[in-house]
Design a protein around this motif. Structure first.
Motif, short mmCIF file in Angstrom:
data_model
loop_
_atom_site.label_atom_id
_atom_site.label_comp_id
_atom_site.label_asym_id
_atom_site.label_seq_id
_atom_site.Cartn_x
_atom_site.Cartn_y
_atom_site.Cartn_z
N UNK A 220 6.77 22.63 -26.85
CA UNK A 220 6.82 21.76 -28.02
C UNK A 220 6.82 20.30 -27.60
N UNK A 221 6.02 19.51 -28.29
CA UNK A 221 6.00 18.07 -28.04
C UNK A 221 6.99 17.39 -28.97
N UNK A 222 7.17 16.11 -28.79
CA UNK A 222 8.09 15.35 -29.65
C UNK A 222 7.58 15.34 -31.09
N UNK A 223 6.27 15.24 -31.27
CA UNK A 223 5.71 15.27 -32.62
C UNK A 223 5.93 16.61 -33.30
N UNK A 224 5.81 17.70 -32.55
CA UNK A 224 6.07 19.02 -33.10
C UNK A 224 7.52 19.21 -33.49
N UNK A 225 8.42 18.68 -32.67
CA UNK A 225 9.84 18.75 -32.98
C UNK A 225 10.17 17.97 -34.24
N UNK A 226 9.56 16.81 -34.40
CA UNK A 226 9.76 16.01 -35.61
C UNK A 226 9.23 16.74 -36.84
N UNK A 227 8.07 17.39 -36.72
CA UNK A 227 7.51 18.14 -37.84
C UNK A 227 8.42 19.29 -38.25
N UNK A 228 8.97 19.99 -37.29
CA UNK A 228 9.90 21.09 -37.60
C UNK A 228 11.15 20.54 -38.30
N UNK A 229 11.66 19.42 -37.83
CA UNK A 229 12.85 18.82 -38.44
C UNK A 229 12.59 18.43 -39.89
N UNK A 230 11.41 17.87 -40.16
CA UNK A 230 11.06 17.48 -41.54
C UNK A 230 10.95 18.72 -42.42
N UNK A 231 10.31 19.77 -41.93
CA UNK A 231 10.18 21.00 -42.71
C UNK A 231 11.53 21.62 -43.03
N UNK A 232 12.41 21.70 -42.04
CA UNK A 232 13.73 22.30 -42.26
C UNK A 232 14.54 21.47 -43.25
N UNK A 233 14.51 20.12 -43.12
CA UNK A 233 15.27 19.31 -44.06
C UNK A 233 14.72 19.41 -45.47
N UNK B 93 15.52 21.24 -50.99
CA UNK B 93 15.03 21.94 -52.18
C UNK B 93 15.95 23.10 -52.55
N UNK B 94 16.51 23.78 -51.55
CA UNK B 94 17.43 24.88 -51.83
C UNK B 94 18.70 24.36 -52.51
N UNK B 95 19.22 23.24 -52.04
CA UNK B 95 20.43 22.70 -52.66
C UNK B 95 20.16 22.24 -54.09
#
Length: 67
Positions: free
Chosen positions: A37-50, A55-57
């Motif tokens: 995983x690159x730094x950009x991929x890690x940032x994308x995963x963080x945005x998706x999870x947040x 939306x769940x809350x």
């Protein structure tokens, strides 16, 4: 073995992080997995999870609201 070392060096040169895991169940079954995983991929995963958590809350909050 040489290909594994080559992929690790390529990942390190690109600023990527690599994780490997190897599991063994008994004498016959093994499971090997790896991820890069690159730094950009890690940032994308963080945005998706947040976004999913936000939306769940909101859905839970609107479902609990009295009408």
């Amino acid at each position: 073995m040489a290909n594994d070392l080559r992929s690790r060096l390529d990942a390190a040169a690109n600023g990527a992080q690599r994780a490997d895991v190897s599991l063994r169940f008994g004498n016959k079954v093994t499971f090997d997995a790896g991820a890069t995983m690159t730094a950009g991929g890690l940032l994308a995963v963080a945005v998706l999870v947040s976004t999913i958590l936000l939306s769940t809350s909101l859905l839970v909050g609107s479902a609990r609201r009295k009408r």
